[in-house]
Design a protein around this motif. Structure first.
Motif, PDB file in Angstrom:
ATOM      1  N   ASP A  30       0.828  -1.210   0.000  1.00 42.96           N
ATOM      2  CA  ASP A  30       0.000   0.000   0.000  1.00 42.96           C
ATOM      3  C   ASP A  30       0.860   1.256   0.000  1.00 42.96           C
ATOM      4  N   ASP A  31       2.045   1.163   0.591  1.00 39.22           N
ATOM      5  CA  ASP A  31       2.945   2.318   0.634  1.00 39.22           C
ATOM      6  C   ASP A  31       3.491   2.672  -0.745  1.00 39.22           C
ATOM      7  N   GLN A  32       3.362   1.768  -1.702  1.00 37.89           N
ATOM      8  CA  GLN A  32       3.867   1.991  -3.058  1.00 37.89           C
ATOM      9  C   GLN A  32       2.823   2.643  -3.971  1.00 37.89           C
ATOM     10  N   HIS A  33       1.582   2.778  -3.491  1.00 44.34           N
ATOM     11  CA  HIS A  33       0.534   3.396  -4.327  1.00 44.34           C
ATOM     12  C   HIS A  33       0.851   4.864  -4.613  1.00 44.34           C
ATOM     13  N   SER A  34       0.529   5.277  -5.807  1.00 43.67           N
ATOM     14  CA  SER A  34       0.682   6.692  -6.163  1.00 43.67           C
ATOM     15  C   SER A  34      -0.383   7.514  -5.433  1.00 43.67           C
ATOM     16  N   LYS A  35      -0.137   8.806  -5.386  1.00 43.93           N
ATOM     17  CA  LYS A  35      -1.116   9.715  -4.783  1.00 43.93           C
ATOM     18  C   LYS A  35      -2.445   9.620  -5.528  1.00 43.93           C
ATOM     19  N   ALA A  36      -2.381   9.520  -6.845  1.00 47.13           N
ATOM     20  CA  ALA A  36      -3.602   9.430  -7.657  1.00 47.13           C
ATOM     21  C   ALA A  36      -4.394   8.163  -7.317  1.00 47.13           C
ATOM     22  N   ASN A  37      -3.713   7.043  -7.129  1.00 48.44           N
ATOM     23  CA  ASN A  37      -4.403   5.795  -6.759  1.00 48.44           C
ATOM     24  C   ASN A  37      -5.064   5.927  -5.395  1.00 48.44           C
ATOM     25  N   ARG A  38      -4.347   6.503  -4.454  1.00 46.79           N
ATOM     26  CA  ARG A  38      -4.916   6.674  -3.108  1.00 46.79           C
ATOM     27  C   ARG A  38      -6.152   7.580  -3.155  1.00 46.79           C
ATOM     28  N   GLU A  39      -6.053   8.667  -3.893  1.00 46.92           N
ATOM     29  CA  GLU A  39      -7.184   9.592  -3.994  1.00 46.92           C
ATOM     30  C   GLU A  39      -8.376   8.916  -4.663  1.00 46.92           C
ATOM     31  N   LYS A  40      -8.121   8.111  -5.663  1.00 41.81           N
ATOM     32  CA  LYS A  40      -9.203   7.402  -6.345  1.00 41.81           C
ATOM     33  C   LYS A  40      -9.921   6.459  -5.369  1.00 41.81           C
ATOM     34  N   MET A  41      -9.148   5.709  -4.588  1.00 39.97           N
ATOM     35  CA  MET A  41      -9.762   4.786  -3.633  1.00 39.97           C
ATOM     36  C   MET A  41     -10.484   5.543  -2.523  1.00 39.97           C
ATOM     37  N   GLU A  42      -9.877   6.619  -2.035  1.00 37.31           N
ATOM     38  CA  GLU A  42     -10.535   7.427  -0.999  1.00 37.31           C
ATOM     39  C   GLU A  42     -11.880   7.959  -1.476  1.00 37.31           C
ATOM     40  N   ALA A  43     -11.982   8.205  -2.791  1.00 37.91           N
ATOM     41  CA  ALA A  43     -13.235   8.693  -3.371  1.00 37.91           C
ATOM     42  C   ALA A  43     -14.242   7.562  -3.585  1.00 37.91           C
ATOM     43  N   GLY A  44     -13.854   6.332  -3.214  1.00 36.25           N
ATOM     44  CA  GLY A  44     -14.758   5.197  -3.337  1.00 36.25           C
ATOM     45  C   GLY A  44     -14.760   4.562  -4.717  1.00 36.25           C
ATOM     46  N   LEU A  45     -13.724   4.854  -5.518  1.00 35.88           N
ATOM     47  CA  LEU A  45     -13.632   4.295  -6.863  1.00 35.88           C
ATOM     48  C   LEU A  45     -12.604   3.171  -6.888  1.00 35.88           C
ATOM     49  N   PRO A  46     -12.978   1.997  -7.404  1.00 37.09           N
ATOM     50  CA  PRO A  46     -12.013   0.900  -7.462  1.00 37.09           C
ATOM     51  C   PRO A  46     -10.943   1.161  -8.520  1.00 37.09           C
ATOM     52  N   LEU A  47      -9.752   0.668  -8.266  1.00 35.69           N
ATOM     53  CA  LEU A  47      -8.680   0.779  -9.242  1.00 35.69           C
ATOM     54  C   LEU A  47      -8.928  -0.192 -10.392  1.00 35.69           C
ATOM     55  N   ASN A  48      -8.475   0.200 -11.580  1.00 32.55           N
ATOM     56  CA  ASN A  48      -8.542  -0.727 -12.716  1.00 32.55           C
ATOM     57  C   ASN A  48      -7.132  -1.264 -12.976  1.00 32.55           C
ATOM     58  N   ASP A  49      -7.016  -2.163 -13.947  1.00 35.73           N
ATOM     59  CA  ASP A  49      -5.716  -2.773 -14.223  1.00 35.73           C
ATOM     60  C   ASP A  49      -4.669  -1.735 -14.612  1.00 35.73           C
ATOM     61  N   GLY A  50      -5.059  -0.727 -15.352  1.00 32.04           N
ATOM     62  CA  GLY A  50      -4.128   0.335 -15.737  1.00 32.04           C
ATOM     63  C   GLY A  50      -3.604   1.094 -14.535  1.00 32.04           C
ATOM     64  N   ASP A  51      -4.491   1.353 -13.556  1.00 28.50           N
ATOM     65  CA  ASP A  51      -4.073   2.033 -12.327  1.00 28.50           C
ATOM     66  C   ASP A  51      -3.034   1.210 -11.566  1.00 28.50           C
ATOM     67  N   ARG A  52      -3.167  -0.088 -11.636  1.00 25.10           N
ATOM     68  CA  ARG A  52      -2.308  -0.982 -10.853  1.00 25.10           C
ATOM     69  C   ARG A  52      -0.960  -1.271 -11.508  1.00 25.10           C
ATOM     70  N   GLU A  53      -0.830  -1.022 -12.801  1.00 26.11           N
ATOM     71  CA  GLU A  53       0.369  -1.422 -13.535  1.00 26.11           C
ATOM     72  C   GLU A  53       1.668  -0.887 -12.923  1.00 26.11           C
ATOM     73  N   GLU A  54       1.773   0.416 -12.776  1.00 23.90           N
ATOM     74  CA  GLU A  54       2.989   1.022 -12.223  1.00 23.90           C
ATOM     75  C   GLU A  54       3.212   0.571 -10.776  1.00 23.90           C
ATOM     76  N   TRP A  55       2.133   0.450 -10.030  1.00 27.49           N
ATOM     77  CA  TRP A  55       2.195   0.010  -8.636  1.00 27.49           C
ATOM     78  C   TRP A  55       2.790  -1.392  -8.545  1.00 27.49           C
ATOM     79  N   LEU A  56       2.292  -2.316  -9.357  1.00 28.83           N
ATOM     80  CA  LEU A  56       2.800  -3.687  -9.337  1.00 28.83           C
ATOM     81  C   LEU A  56       4.268  -3.742  -9.740  1.00 28.83           C
ATOM     82  N   GLU A  57       4.635  -2.960 -10.726  1.00 25.92           N
ATOM     83  CA  GLU A  57       6.036  -2.944 -11.159  1.00 25.92           C
ATOM     84  C   GLU A  57       6.953  -2.403 -10.068  1.00 25.92           C
ATOM     85  N   SER A  58       6.492  -1.417  -9.314  1.00 27.09           N
ATOM     86  CA  SER A  58       7.320  -0.880  -8.225  1.00 27.09           C
ATOM     87  C   SER A  58       7.486  -1.907  -7.110  1.00 27.09           C
TER      88      SER A  58
END
Length: 164
Positions: free
Chosen positions: A35-63
């Motif tokens: 969770d510490d590797q999530h981008s600010k944009a990913n965190r904000e999206k989840m905080e807004a109640g929106l699930p991440l899609n595969d594209g959102d997760r790509e950079e996160w998984l690579e990190s």
């Protein structure tokens, strides 16, 4: 188990961080929360109640994969990561020799109750169903019921993996 990468996976609220930290304390293998590797944009999206899609997760998984590769070369690591789909786990496994997967398994009702009681977490309980919707049960993982208390789960992991 020297330099082994141990991934602890499951839906949000299944206890990945709690179990990972306890396992790290018991084994002296460094712990990292994906969770510490999530981008600010990913965190904000989840905080807004929106699930991440595969594209959102790509950079996160690579990190996370880069983190795992780095620590596999030093002293190993325990990494808590939802890793809900097989294709996510494939990204996390790239370049890692014999990673260990531990699946913390629980039902929706139990995990939903846990999520409602936690504070200061960006992942709202309203997103839990979206995680169950995409969850692909991992083949070959050590599956452990979260009905056990965290210390029992850690003891079981240590026993099954020969960590002590």
């Amino acid at each position: 188990m020297v330099n082994r990468i141990i991934y602890i996976m499951g839906v949000s609220g299944s206890g990945k961080t709690t179990v990972g930290k306890l396992l790290s304390q018991k084994t002296a293998i460094p712990f990292f929360d994906a969770d510490d590797q999530h981008s600010k944009a990913n965190r904000e999206k989840m905080e807004a109640g929106l699930p991440l899609n595969d594209g959102d997760r790509e950079e996160w998984l690579e990190s996370i994969n880069r983190l795992a590769i780095e620590h596999a070369a030093i002293n190993g690591a325990i990494i808590a990561c939802s890793a809900l789909k097989e294709k996510y786990r494939a990204v996390l496994n790239k370049g890692i020799e014999k990673p260990v997967w531990i699946f913390l398994q629980g039902d929706y009702a139990m995990i939903s109750e846990r999520m409602k009681s936690r504070v200061n977490h960006y992942m709202p309980a309203s997103l839990l169903q979206s995680q169950f919707d995409i969850l692909e049960i991992p083949a070959g993982a050590l599956s452990i019921s979260i009905q056990k208390v965290p210390s029992e789960i850690v003891e079981l992991i240590c026993e099954r993996l020969g960590l002590l």
